[in-house]
Design a protein around this motif. Structure first.
Motif, short mmCIF file in Angstrom:
data_model
loop_
_atom_site.label_atom_id
_atom_site.label_comp_id
_atom_site.label_asym_id
_atom_site.label_seq_id
_atom_site.Cartn_x
_atom_site.Cartn_y
_atom_site.Cartn_z
N PRO A 178 0.84 -1.20 0.00
CA PRO A 178 0.00 0.00 0.00
C PRO A 178 0.88 1.25 0.00
N ASN A 179 0.59 2.19 -0.88
CA ASN A 179 1.46 3.37 -1.01
C ASN A 179 0.67 4.66 -0.97
N PRO A 180 -0.07 4.91 0.15
CA PRO A 180 -0.78 6.20 0.21
C PRO A 180 0.21 7.36 0.13
N PHE A 181 -0.28 8.49 -0.40
CA PHE A 181 0.56 9.70 -0.39
C PHE A 181 0.73 10.13 1.07
N PRO A 182 1.82 10.85 1.37
CA PRO A 182 1.99 11.40 2.72
C PRO A 182 1.08 12.61 2.93
N LYS A 183 -0.21 12.35 2.86
CA LYS A 183 -1.23 13.40 2.96
C LYS A 183 -2.38 12.84 3.78
N SER A 184 -3.38 13.67 3.98
CA SER A 184 -4.53 13.21 4.76
C SER A 184 -5.31 12.15 3.97
N ILE A 185 -6.16 11.43 4.69
CA ILE A 185 -7.02 10.42 4.06
C ILE A 185 -7.86 11.12 2.97
N PHE A 186 -8.42 12.28 3.33
CA PHE A 186 -9.25 13.03 2.38
C PHE A 186 -8.45 13.37 1.11
N ASP A 187 -7.26 13.94 1.32
CA ASP A 187 -6.47 14.39 0.16
C ASP A 187 -5.99 13.24 -0.70
N ASN A 188 -5.75 12.07 -0.08
CA ASN A 188 -5.34 10.92 -0.88
C ASN A 188 -6.37 10.61 -1.96
N VAL A 189 -7.63 10.77 -1.60
CA VAL A 189 -8.69 10.44 -2.56
C VAL A 189 -9.03 11.66 -3.43
N ALA A 190 -8.92 12.85 -2.85
CA ALA A 190 -9.35 14.07 -3.57
C ALA A 190 -8.36 14.52 -4.63
N TYR A 191 -7.10 14.14 -4.46
CA TYR A 191 -6.03 14.65 -5.33
C TYR A 191 -6.24 14.31 -6.82
N GLY A 192 -6.49 13.04 -7.10
CA GLY A 192 -6.64 12.59 -8.50
C GLY A 192 -7.75 13.32 -9.23
N PRO A 193 -8.98 13.31 -8.67
CA PRO A 193 -10.08 14.02 -9.34
C PRO A 193 -9.75 15.50 -9.57
N LYS A 194 -9.01 16.09 -8.65
CA LYS A 194 -8.66 17.50 -8.80
C LYS A 194 -7.71 17.70 -9.98
N ILE A 195 -6.61 16.93 -10.02
CA ILE A 195 -5.66 17.16 -11.12
C ILE A 195 -6.23 16.75 -12.48
N HIS A 196 -7.19 15.84 -12.48
CA HIS A 196 -7.80 15.45 -13.75
C HIS A 196 -9.00 16.33 -14.10
N GLY A 197 -9.26 17.34 -13.30
CA GLY A 197 -10.35 18.28 -13.60
C GLY A 197 -11.73 17.66 -13.51
N LEU A 198 -11.90 16.67 -12.64
CA LEU A 198 -13.20 16.00 -12.54
C LEU A 198 -14.12 16.67 -11.53
N VAL A 199 -13.60 17.62 -10.76
CA VAL A 199 -14.44 18.30 -9.75
C VAL A 199 -14.38 19.81 -9.96
N LYS A 200 -15.54 20.45 -9.73
CA LYS A 200 -15.60 21.90 -9.92
C LYS A 200 -15.62 22.62 -8.59
N SER A 201 -16.31 22.02 -7.62
CA SER A 201 -16.49 22.73 -6.36
C SER A 201 -16.04 21.87 -5.18
N LYS A 202 -15.95 22.51 -4.05
CA LYS A 202 -15.61 21.81 -2.81
C LYS A 202 -16.61 20.68 -2.53
N SER A 203 -17.89 20.97 -2.82
CA SER A 203 -18.89 19.94 -2.50
C SER A 203 -18.80 18.76 -3.47
N ASP A 204 -18.43 19.05 -4.73
CA ASP A 204 -18.15 17.95 -5.68
C ASP A 204 -17.06 17.06 -5.12
N GLN A 205 -16.05 17.75 -4.59
CA GLN A 205 -14.88 17.04 -4.09
C GLN A 205 -15.27 16.15 -2.90
N GLU A 206 -16.03 16.73 -2.00
CA GLU A 206 -16.44 15.96 -0.82
C GLU A 206 -17.28 14.75 -1.23
N GLU A 207 -18.12 14.99 -2.24
CA GLU A 207 -18.98 13.91 -2.69
C GLU A 207 -18.16 12.75 -3.28
#
Ligand SMILES: Nc1ncnc2c1ncn2[C@@H]1O[C@H](COP(=O)(O)OP(=O)(O)O)[C@@H](O)[C@H]1O
Ligand SMILES: [Mg+2]
Length: 270
Positions: free
Chosen positions: A112-141
């Protein structure tokens, strides 16, 4: 082949007739420098199916797996020839954006190779860099739905800001699966995803793999034949860089057509 096996085979329906092939591997050779690691392998990977790659250590399972999202590109001496198509598209064509390809064909590693980041950011990072989320609530969802799908939400929902690396091994692996899912892949490649986990965490991940098949195509490299038998519907057996036999998992284990497969599953090679 014994007569008994022939009789069983005759009753076994052929594989891959009317099903959708999501990844089509045709005549693939892989070289590391002048050493050939994969010899003219062709295998159809069926959609919404778990396919396991089995075979003795060094037979080329990881090498072939890495061809499927061009992870071998990062190994300078590695050369891949042949044809690999994802939903009909040649993934080695010059115009292919490798980052976009790896979004569609995600990967989960042995350790297992999680990023040295929070649990939230581990999952949120990819969608963000790929432009899959527009808002904070998209991200949380997307974080919540991915963690739910990875069977981890209830264990982490109250500690999303804590580091991913603080979770147990099995939880970390499910976090890595959530991270892979978050970018909406079609295929998830898993290279011995349970080999660093204890039996209980392994069972949890295996159950998860079975559930994920509904939405994703999964290819799992495993050196555990029991695991292949438990989680996969299709099995490909490799030996010395060759695909010896591919078929439905039950036939591979109960009525292999090839002597080399028989020898492997009965423990005579490997
Ligand atoms: N980065 C690399 N450089 C050179 N040779 C490699 C590399 N990775 C794997 N190989 C060789 O390719 C063959 C297949 O290895 P691998 O795909 O790792 O097998 P498996 O996953 O089935 O154990 C082995 O002979 C291995 O030594
Ligand atoms: Mg390997």
């Amino acid at each position: 082949m014994t007569l008994n096996q022939e009789a069983t085979l005759a009753e076994t329906a052929p594989v891959a007739d009317q099903v959708e092939t999501i990844i089509d591997v045709k005549d693939v050779d892989v070289f590391y420098g002048d050493k050939q690691a994969i010899h003219t392998v062709s295998v159809p990977i069926e959609a919404n199916t778990v396919t396991s790659f089995i075979g003795p250590s060094g037979c080329g399972k990881s090498t072939l797996l890495r061809c499927l999202n061009r992870m071998n590109d990062v190994i300078p001496i590695c050369k891949v020839t042949g044809d690999i198509r994802l939903a009909g598209q040649d993934i080695y064509a010059p115009e292919v954006d490798v980052v976009a390809l790896r979004r569609r064909v995600g990967m989960v590693f042995q350790k297992p190779n999680p990023f040295p980041k929070s649990i939230f950011d581990n999952v949120a990072y990819g969608p963000k860099i790929h432009g899959l989320v527009k808002s904070k609530s998209d991200q949380e969802e997307i974080v919540e739905s991915s963690l739910k799908r990875a069977g981890l939400w209830n264990e982490v929902k109250d500690r999303l800001s804590e580091p991913g690396t603080g979770l147990s091994g099995g939880q970390q692996q499910r976090l890595c699966i959530a991270r892979a899912i978050a970018v909406q892949p079609n295929v998830i490649l898993m290279d011995e995803p349970c080999s660093a986990l204890d039996p209980i965490a392994t069972a949890t991940v295996e159950t998860l793999i079975d559930e994920l098949r509904e939405k994703y195509t999964i290819i799992i490299v495993t050196h555990s034949m029991q695991q292949a038998a438990r989680v996969s519907q299709r099995t490909a057996f490799f030996h010395l860089g060759e695909l010896v036999e591919y078929g439905d998992t039950e036939s591979i284990f109960n009525a292999p057509r090839e002597e080399r497969t028989q020898n492997y599953i009965t423990g005579r090679i490997g």
